[in-house]
Design a protein around this motif. Structure first.
Motif, PDB file in Angstrom:
ATOM      1  N   UNK A  19      11.737 -20.836  -4.237  1.00 11.47           N
ATOM      2  CA  UNK A  19      10.593 -20.598  -3.365  1.00 11.47           C
ATOM      3  C   UNK A  19      10.451 -19.106  -3.063  1.00 11.47           C
ATOM      4  N   UNK A  20      11.579 -18.418  -2.893  1.00  9.23           N
ATOM      5  CA  UNK A  20      11.544 -16.977  -2.618  1.00  9.23           C
ATOM      6  C   UNK A  20      10.947 -16.209  -3.786  1.00  9.23           C
ATOM      7  N   UNK A  21      11.381 -16.539  -4.998  1.00  9.68           N
ATOM      8  CA  UNK A  21      10.843 -15.829  -6.161  1.00  9.68           C
ATOM      9  C   UNK A  21       9.377 -16.177  -6.384  1.00  9.68           C
ATOM     10  N   UNK A  22       8.993 -17.405  -6.047  1.00  5.10           N
ATOM     11  CA  UNK A  22       7.572 -17.786  -6.122  1.00  5.10           C
ATOM     12  C   UNK A  22       6.741 -16.894  -5.202  1.00  5.10           C
ATOM     13  N   UNK A  23       7.239 -16.667  -3.986  1.00  4.82           N
ATOM     14  CA  UNK A  23       6.523 -15.812  -3.029  1.00  4.82           C
ATOM     15  C   UNK A  23       6.423 -14.384  -3.558  1.00  4.82           C
ATOM     16  N   UNK A  24       7.533 -13.846  -4.026  1.00  2.00           N
ATOM     17  CA  UNK A  24       7.522 -12.478  -4.555  1.00  2.00           C
ATOM     18  C   UNK A  24       6.579 -12.340  -5.738  1.00  2.00           C
ATOM     19  N   UNK A  25       6.649 -13.291  -6.666  1.00  2.00           N
ATOM     20  CA  UNK A  25       5.833 -13.216  -7.880  1.00  2.00           C
ATOM     21  C   UNK A  25       4.349 -13.291  -7.563  1.00  2.00           C
ATOM     22  N   UNK A  26       3.964 -14.258  -6.711  1.00  2.00           N
ATOM     23  CA  UNK A  26       2.556 -14.415  -6.403  1.00  2.00           C
ATOM     24  C   UNK A  26       2.034 -13.264  -5.540  1.00  2.00           C
ATOM     25  N   UNK A  27       2.910 -12.675  -4.720  1.00  2.00           N
ATOM     26  CA  UNK A  27       2.524 -11.439  -4.027  1.00  2.00           C
ATOM     27  C   UNK A  27       2.196 -10.367  -5.049  1.00  2.00           C
ATOM     28  N   UNK A  28       3.056 -10.234  -6.051  1.00  3.45           N
ATOM     29  CA  UNK A  28       2.815  -9.232  -7.084  1.00  3.45           C
ATOM     30  C   UNK A  28       1.549  -9.498  -7.864  1.00  3.45           C
ATOM     31  N   UNK A  29       1.289 -10.768  -8.199  1.00  2.53           N
ATOM     32  CA  UNK A  29       0.065 -11.100  -8.933  1.00  2.53           C
ATOM     33  C   UNK A  29      -1.177 -10.795  -8.102  1.00  2.53           C
ATOM     34  N   UNK A  30      -1.159 -11.183  -6.824  1.00  2.23           N
ATOM     35  CA  UNK A  30      -2.298 -10.881  -5.960  1.00  2.23           C
ATOM     36  C   UNK A  30      -2.457  -9.394  -5.718  1.00  2.23           C
ATOM     37  N   UNK A  31      -1.332  -8.702  -5.597  1.00  2.00           N
ATOM     38  CA  UNK A  31      -1.315  -7.254  -5.395  1.00  2.00           C
ATOM     39  C   UNK A  31      -2.010  -6.545  -6.544  1.00  2.00           C
ATOM     40  N   UNK A  32      -1.737  -7.017  -7.768  1.00  2.00           N
ATOM     41  CA  UNK A  32      -2.282  -6.356  -8.954  1.00  2.00           C
ATOM     42  C   UNK A  32      -3.717  -6.775  -9.262  1.00  2.00           C
ATOM     43  N   UNK A  33      -4.022  -8.077  -9.094  1.00  2.00           N
ATOM     44  CA  UNK A  33      -5.298  -8.600  -9.591  1.00  2.00           C
ATOM     45  C   UNK A  33      -6.508  -7.952  -8.933  1.00  2.00           C
ATOM     46  N   UNK A  34      -6.413  -7.620  -7.637  1.00  2.00           N
ATOM     47  CA  UNK A  34      -7.560  -7.053  -6.927  1.00  2.00           C
ATOM     48  C   UNK A  34      -7.984  -5.712  -7.509  1.00  2.00           C
ATOM     49  N   UNK A  35      -7.014  -4.937  -8.000  1.00  2.00           N
ATOM     50  CA  UNK A  35      -7.340  -3.572  -8.429  1.00  2.00           C
ATOM     51  C   UNK A  35      -7.196  -3.349  -9.929  1.00  2.00           C
ATOM     52  N   UNK A  36      -6.743  -4.347 -10.685  1.00  2.00           N
ATOM     53  CA  UNK A  36      -6.430  -4.104 -12.092  1.00  2.00           C
ATOM     54  C   UNK A  36      -7.649  -3.607 -12.872  1.00  2.00           C
ATOM     55  N   UNK A  37      -8.764  -4.318 -12.778  1.00  2.00           N
ATOM     56  CA  UNK A  37      -9.954  -3.891 -13.513  1.00  2.00           C
ATOM     57  C   UNK A  37     -10.484  -2.569 -12.963  1.00  2.00           C
ATOM     58  N   UNK A  38     -10.422  -2.396 -11.635  1.00  2.00           N
ATOM     59  CA  UNK A  38     -10.843  -1.116 -11.041  1.00  2.00           C
ATOM     60  C   UNK A  38      -9.965   0.022 -11.570  1.00  2.00           C
TER      61      UNK A  38
ATOM     62  N   UNK B 208      -2.495 -14.095  -1.211  1.00  2.00           N
ATOM     63  CA  UNK B 208      -3.419 -13.566  -0.208  1.00  2.00           C
ATOM     64  C   UNK B 208      -2.875 -12.286   0.411  1.00  2.00           C
ATOM     65  N   UNK B 209      -1.588 -12.315   0.747  1.00  2.00           N
ATOM     66  CA  UNK B 209      -0.975 -11.131   1.350  1.00  2.00           C
ATOM     67  C   UNK B 209      -0.947  -9.968   0.363  1.00  2.00           C
ATOM     68  N   UNK B 210      -0.660 -10.266  -0.908  1.00  2.00           N
ATOM     69  CA  UNK B 210      -0.677  -9.221  -1.922  1.00  2.00           C
ATOM     70  C   UNK B 210      -2.050  -8.609  -2.103  1.00  2.00           C
ATOM     71  N   UNK B 211      -3.081  -9.462  -2.123  1.00  2.00           N
ATOM     72  CA  UNK B 211      -4.451  -8.958  -2.259  1.00  2.00           C
ATOM     73  C   UNK B 211      -4.822  -8.075  -1.077  1.00  2.00           C
ATOM     74  N   UNK B 212      -4.465  -8.532   0.121  1.00  2.00           N
ATOM     75  CA  UNK B 212      -4.753  -7.734   1.317  1.00  2.00           C
ATOM     76  C   UNK B 212      -3.997  -6.412   1.271  1.00  2.00           C
ATOM     77  N   UNK B 213      -2.725  -6.471   0.906  1.00  2.00           N
ATOM     78  CA  UNK B 213      -1.922  -5.250   0.845  1.00  2.00           C
ATOM     79  C   UNK B 213      -2.455  -4.250  -0.157  1.00  2.00           C
ATOM     80  N   UNK B 214      -2.863  -4.749  -1.325  1.00  2.00           N
ATOM     81  CA  UNK B 214      -3.398  -3.851  -2.352  1.00  2.00           C
ATOM     82  C   UNK B 214      -4.691  -3.199  -1.886  1.00  2.00           C
ATOM     83  N   UNK B 215      -5.563  -3.987  -1.257  1.00  2.00           N
ATOM     84  CA  UNK B 215      -6.821  -3.429  -0.777  1.00  2.00           C
ATOM     85  C   UNK B 215      -6.616  -2.379   0.295  1.00  2.00           C
TER      86      UNK B 215
END
Length: 422
Positions: free
Chosen positions: A26-45, A163-170
């Motif tokens: 569960x911990x690695x799931x949280x870390x991984x999905x944080x990373x995916x959300x963190x990257x996805x918001x800005x990757x194309x930008x 969600x937290x990753x997306x917010x953090x990246x933004x």
């Protein structure tokens, strides 16, 4: 429902029953999905900021997913043979490779090669070998009655982290830009952060115990098993995979990264607000996962998958038809409140209808089918999103094809019930 409702009790018990390895997963799931959300918001930008045109961006996104499909297929169908822990560590290191390469170069051929070899999520959703191996390990640890509830929490953890990753990246990229940092450098900081997430995951995965490994009975010989890890379950897995690839192909027209790009182009939405939008969207997706477990306990897994997915696809079609930004955001959020109810139910259904000793391979093959489908459409949709007159077309294609998928799924599997429903 009250606090003593069986569905609620099952949801709570499924968390309390996790062992040490389950908590680490569960911990690695949280870390991984944080990373995916963190990257996805800005990757194309980010790719646009370093000088790439829409066609090159679409090509990179597509070939990244294609390469991930090939590597993940081999890893997941051989995970029980070479070791689940080794596969999870390897996948984490491939995240590091992709993140470092994307941060250091703007040369398209190298981006394509490292994106294909590494593990990178343009969509904000699961990629790589992780999901299949973790699903098999969790299904091994919990009973049939608690499987859907456990997967519901597993997805809740992922959505909140995304969600937290997306917010953090933004917020991070927005604050860096406001302080005078060039947009490309601000987005590059997010890419570097993604690589660091992969490194931390590798360390945690290395601490997993032998309890997550496949028992000896899962390592059965046979030509089919050597190629796909499947035997008796091959037929149903291939039928489900064909349908799942249609759904993923449709979703690939508007992955989270391209949706963020669409909001930026259509309404001039800045990274900070983009992060807030997808923070809210993924929180709603998290709530819907728990709702899915409760609904499935009443009407069944297949009915939950179809009857919650259909209205969400109508809402997806409506997003670009809204007359202003506020209504577009509202419809998008409504869509996210329904669209992910099929995820834990789909995962649980696959684990239920295949033989227990074929779960890793079944999750891997169906997951690869989804990745393959999703890999084909960004190259088509990225130029459309960048075109003022055609920007709505990807939304129409995605919603329409997803409706077709729902109808086909219901027709083919409405009578194929998992053991707990029978």
């Amino acid at each position: 429902m009250g606090l003593t409702d069986p569905a609620d009790a099952g949801l709570i018990a499924s968390l309390r029953g996790l062992d040490r390895d389950g908590r680490l997963l569960f911990t690695t799931r949280v870390l991984r999905m944080f990373g995916y959300g963190f990257l996805a918001v800005v990757l194309v930008l980010y790719l646009a900021a370093i000088g790439l045109d829409p066609i090159a961006i679409g090509l990179i996104l597509t070939l990244t997913l294609v390469g991930d499909t090939v590597i993940s297929l081999w890893l997941t169908t051989n995970a029980d043979r070479i070791g689940r822990r080794r596969v999870l560590v390897a996948g984490s290191l491939l995240m590091v490779v992709a993140g470092v390469a994307f941060a250091l170069t703007s040369w398209v051929p190298l981006l394509i090669i490292t994106g294909a070899i590494g593990v990178l999520s343009p969509t904000g959703n699961e990629v790589g070998p992780f999901l299949a191996v973790e699903q098999a390990a969790l299904s091994q640890a919990v009973g049939d009655a608690r499987r859907t509830a456990t997967f519901a929490w597993y997805n809740v953890a992922g959505y909140v982290a995304t969600a937290t990753g997306a917010l953090g990246a933004g917020l991070l990229s927005g604050s860096l830009i406001q302080s005078g940092v060039a947009p490309a450098d601000a987005y590059r900081a997010i890419v570097v952060g993604y690589a660091l997430v992969g490194l931390v995951m590798a360390v945690i995965f290395a601490r997993l115990g032998s309890g997550i490994e496949a028992p000896p009975r899962e390592r059965q010989p046979g030509e089919i098993r050597r190629r796909l890890g499947l035997g008796r379950s091959k037929g149903i897995v291939l039928r489900l995979s064909a349908l799942f690839s249609i759904d993923a192909f449709a979703g690939g027209f508007v992955p989270q990264s391209l949706m963020a790009y669409w909001f930026n182009l259509q309404y001039g939405v800045e990274p900070g607000l983009l992060g807030l939008i997808f923070f809210g969207a993924n929180l709603l997706a998290a709530v819907s996962s728990l709702s899915a477990a409760r609904i499935a306990s009443r009407i069944g897994l297949v009915n939950t998958m179809v009857f919650t997915h259909l209205p969400s696809n109508v809402l997806l079609i409506l997003v670009p038809l809204m007359p202003n930004l506020q209504l577009a955001i509202l419809v998008l959020l409504l869509r996210y409140s329904l669209s992910q109810m099929d995820v834990p139910t789909r995962q649980s259904y696959v684990m239920a209808v295949v033989d227990p000793d074929e779960r890793s391979a079944a999750a891997g093959v169906t997951g690869i089918a989804r990745t393959t489908g999703a890999a084909l459409s960004p190259a088509l949709s990225a130029p459309l999103v960048a075109s003022a007159s055609l920007a709505a077309v990807p939304f129409f294609l995605a919603g329409g094809l997803k409706i077709v998928y729902d109808l086909l799924l219901y027709r083919a599997f409405r009578v194929v019930r998992p053991p707990e429903e029978s």
